[in-house]
Design an enzyme around this catalytic site. Structure first.
Site, short mmCIF file in Angstrom:
data_model
loop_
_atom_site.label_atom_id
_atom_site.label_comp_id
_atom_site.label_asym_id
_atom_site.label_seq_id
_atom_site.Cartn_x
_atom_site.Cartn_y
_atom_site.Cartn_z
N GLY A 23 0.87 -1.18 0.00
CA GLY A 23 0.00 0.00 0.00
C GLY A 23 0.90 1.22 0.00
O GLY A 23 1.62 1.47 0.96
N GLY A 28 1.34 4.28 3.89
CA GLY A 28 2.43 3.44 3.38
C GLY A 28 3.62 4.27 2.93
O GLY A 28 4.77 3.96 3.27
N ARG A 102 -14.80 3.03 11.03
CA ARG A 102 -13.77 2.06 10.66
C ARG A 102 -14.43 0.74 10.26
O ARG A 102 -13.94 0.03 9.40
CB ARG A 102 -12.83 1.82 11.84
CG ARG A 102 -11.91 2.99 12.15
CD ARG A 102 -10.95 2.62 13.27
NE ARG A 102 -10.05 3.73 13.60
CZ ARG A 102 -10.30 4.61 14.57
NH1 ARG A 102 -11.38 4.52 15.29
NH2 ARG A 102 -9.44 5.59 14.82
N THR A 133 -3.93 -1.56 8.31
CA THR A 133 -5.23 -1.36 7.66
C THR A 133 -6.39 -1.46 8.66
O THR A 133 -6.39 -2.33 9.53
CB THR A 133 -5.42 -2.42 6.54
OG1 THR A 133 -4.28 -2.39 5.69
CG2 THR A 133 -6.67 -2.14 5.72
N ASN A 134 -7.36 -0.58 8.52
CA ASN A 134 -8.55 -0.57 9.38
C ASN A 134 -9.71 -1.36 8.78
O ASN A 134 -9.77 -1.49 7.56
CB ASN A 134 -9.01 0.88 9.60
CG ASN A 134 -8.34 1.52 10.79
OD1 ASN A 134 -8.11 0.87 11.79
ND2 ASN A 134 -8.03 2.80 10.67
N ARG A 165 -1.03 10.23 20.45
CA ARG A 165 -2.04 11.30 20.46
C ARG A 165 -2.29 11.77 21.89
O ARG A 165 -2.34 12.96 22.17
CB ARG A 165 -3.34 10.78 19.84
CG ARG A 165 -3.24 10.67 18.33
CD ARG A 165 -4.53 10.21 17.68
NE ARG A 165 -4.40 10.32 16.23
CZ ARG A 165 -4.94 9.46 15.37
NH1 ARG A 165 -5.67 8.45 15.79
NH2 ARG A 165 -4.77 9.64 14.07
N HIS A 189 -8.76 -0.77 18.74
CA HIS A 189 -8.51 0.51 18.09
C HIS A 189 -9.82 1.07 17.56
O HIS A 189 -10.15 0.93 16.40
CB HIS A 189 -7.52 0.32 16.94
CG HIS A 189 -7.18 1.62 16.25
ND1 HIS A 189 -6.60 2.67 16.91
CD2 HIS A 189 -7.34 2.01 14.97
CE1 HIS A 189 -6.41 3.66 16.05
NE2 HIS A 189 -6.86 3.29 14.87
P1 A3D Z 1 -4.66 5.36 1.09
O1 A3D Z 1 -3.89 6.61 0.97
O2 A3D Z 1 -5.95 5.23 0.38
O3 A3D Z 1 -3.70 4.15 0.68
C1 A3D Z 1 -4.11 2.84 0.57
C2 A3D Z 1 -3.35 2.22 -0.59
O4 A3D Z 1 -3.63 0.82 -0.64
C3 A3D Z 1 -3.73 2.81 -1.95
O5 A3D Z 1 -2.58 3.32 -2.58
C4 A3D Z 1 -4.31 1.63 -2.70
O6 A3D Z 1 -4.04 1.66 -4.08
C5 A3D Z 1 -3.62 0.47 -2.01
N1 A3D Z 1 -4.29 -0.79 -2.23
C6 A3D Z 1 -5.60 -1.08 -2.32
N2 A3D Z 1 -5.79 -2.37 -2.56
C7 A3D Z 1 -4.56 -2.95 -2.63
C8 A3D Z 1 -4.09 -4.27 -2.84
N3 A3D Z 1 -4.95 -5.28 -3.04
N4 A3D Z 1 -2.77 -4.48 -2.85
C9 A3D Z 1 -1.89 -3.47 -2.66
N5 A3D Z 1 -2.28 -2.19 -2.43
C10 A3D Z 1 -3.59 -1.94 -2.42
O7 A3D Z 1 -4.98 5.06 2.64
P2 A3D Z 1 -4.05 5.40 3.88
O8 A3D Z 1 -2.65 5.11 3.49
O9 A3D Z 1 -4.40 6.72 4.43
O10 A3D Z 1 -4.56 4.29 4.92
C11 A3D Z 1 -4.30 2.92 4.70
C12 A3D Z 1 -5.06 2.07 5.69
O11 A3D Z 1 -4.54 2.28 6.99
C13 A3D Z 1 -6.55 2.40 5.78
O12 A3D Z 1 -7.30 1.21 5.95
C14 A3D Z 1 -6.65 3.24 7.01
O13 A3D Z 1 -7.93 3.22 7.59
C15 A3D Z 1 -5.62 2.57 7.88
N6 A3D Z 1 -5.10 3.37 8.99
C16 A3D Z 1 -4.99 2.75 10.20
C17 A3D Z 1 -4.51 3.46 11.27
C18 A3D Z 1 -4.39 2.79 12.61
O14 A3D Z 1 -4.08 3.43 13.58
C19 A3D Z 1 -4.66 1.37 12.73
C20 A3D Z 1 -4.15 4.79 11.14
C21 A3D Z 1 -4.24 5.37 9.88
C22 A3D Z 1 -4.72 4.66 8.80
#
Ligand code: A3D
Length: 328
Positions: A23, A28, A102, A133-134, A165, A189
């Site tokens: 990701g 990422g 979430r 991932t959430n 935080r 979470h």
């Molecule tokens: P975002 O910027 O949308 O990035 C997600 C990436 O995943 C995108 O570039 C997509 O293209 C890619 N993706 C989708 N499907 C696939 C796949 N099958 N294989 C490989 N890559 C893929 O989101 P983000 O970076 O802001 O957040 C990513 C995840 O982390 C989300 O689910 C958020 O909710 C989660 N998150 C969790 C926390 C915690 O504290 C647990 C905090 C912040 C974000």
């Protein structure tokens, strides 16, 4: 000028660690950049979107002469490039949009995380996985089921972020350095996470000696809503700088065998009276991964809060189980 006996990137004797980030979105890419900056190893950034991980990786590589780090960063769509990773961070999925909980993400992200995990395990059967991932508690469970890894090698990132935080809000309130503030947030979470003021300190002084109950409640409440606060401001996505930094703190503890004590979503096997669920608890993170859980003597109210949080974690696990076959 002639070079003699120099082989390009011959790292057979002291190989660099290899870190894959799946990701290459906001979290990422932030994690990859911070990990490169901290020289945690060579980094592979993988995403389904063509060009994006390649572009971001090249951009990071091009920042290295300025920032002075030595790390190869590549972007790819091909899991073969991730082979033999020491550590894998999974951020693939969709992020929360305003008004979306979430949990709304669950069905879509279970499928994504299951597919990503299967591919990772095929190419790096010995790796350690940190899931971001959430909804986190459901996704780390999905990844555990698909990978079959022991709990040492699979964990979720949440507590480090939630505690960070809380530390921020405490430091802000007291107008003191964040360096002197430690805080502990356990549980799942989500809205039912469990901030623990009794185990939070300012320069070693317990938080309840520094702030009134009302002020502490305000901080705990803001901590539990910390993710939503950022979503509301950003409107088009969720937090990523602090989440990226949080997962890199965990990765660093493992890759550098630091034996840090950090709150992580760990698979509990009887600790806190909880069996076979991921819950945020204080863990020892070192070269072996999640090397152990610290059990605190929680008071009645704290235990009740953990039980309430467990309820929502249980509901998420049931939702994942109900999807059956992990979407595969
Ligand atoms: P975002 O910027 O949308 O990035 C997600 C990436 O995943 C995108 O570039 C997509 O293209 C890619 N993706 C989708 N499907 C696939 C796949 N099958 N294989 C490989 N890559 C893929 O989101 P983000 O970076 O802001 O957040 C990513 C995840 O982390 C989300 O689910 C958020 O909710 C989660 N998150 C969790 C926390 C915690 O504290 C647990 C905090 C912040 C974000």
């Amino acid at each position: 000028m002639r070079w003699s006996g120099i082989v390009h990137h011959d790292n057979a004797y002291f190989p660099r660690k290899k870190l894959t980030v799946v990701g290459s979105g906001n979290v990422g890419a932030t994690a990859a950049f911070l990990a490169a900056y901290k020289e945690l190893g060579d980094i592979v950034l993988l995403d389904v979107v063509e060009g994006v991980p390649q572009g971001k990786a090249l951009d990071m590589y091009e920042a290295s002469p300025i920032l002075g780090y030595n790390a190869n960063v590549i972007g790819t769509q091909d899991y073969a490039d991730t082979a033999n990773s020491d550590l894998v961070i999974i951020t693939a999925g969709i992020a929360r949009k305003p008004g979306m909980s979430r949990d709304d993400l669950l069905a879509i992200n279970v499928k994504i995380v299951a597919e990503v995990t299967a591919n990772i395990v095929e190419h790096s059967p010995q790796c350690i996985i940190i899931v971001v991932t959430n909804p986190l508690d459901a996704m780390v469970y999905t990844a555990k089921q698909v990978s079959g890894f022991s709990r040492k090698r699979i964990m979720g990132m949440a507590g480090v972020l939630d505690s960070s935080r809380m530390r921020t809000f405490i430091a802000q309130k007291l107008d003191v350095s964040i360096s002197d503030v430690s805080a502990l947030v356990l549980g799942g979470h989500g809205d039912t996470m469990v901030p623990l003021p009794r185990y939070s300190t300012v320069g070693g002084i317990p938080l309840p000696d520094m702030l009134s109950q009302e002020e502490i409640d305000e901080i705990s409440q803001r901590t539990a809503q910390g993710g939503a606060e950022i979503v509301q401001l950003l409107k088009t996505g969720s937090a990523f700088y602090a989440p990226g930094a949080a997962v890199v703190e965990m990765a660093e503890a493992i890759l550098k065998d630091k034996n840090r004590i950090l709150p992580c979503a760990a698979w509990l096997e009887g600790e806190y009276g909880i069996n076979n669920y991921f819950m945020g608890v204080p863990c020892k993170l070192g070269g072996g991964g999640m090397e152990g859980v610290i059990e605190l003597d929680l008071n009645k109210a704290e235990k009740a809060a953990m039980q309430l949080s467990l309820k929502s974690v249980k509901a998420l696990k049931e939702q994942v189980d109900a999807l059956g076959g992990f979407g595969q």
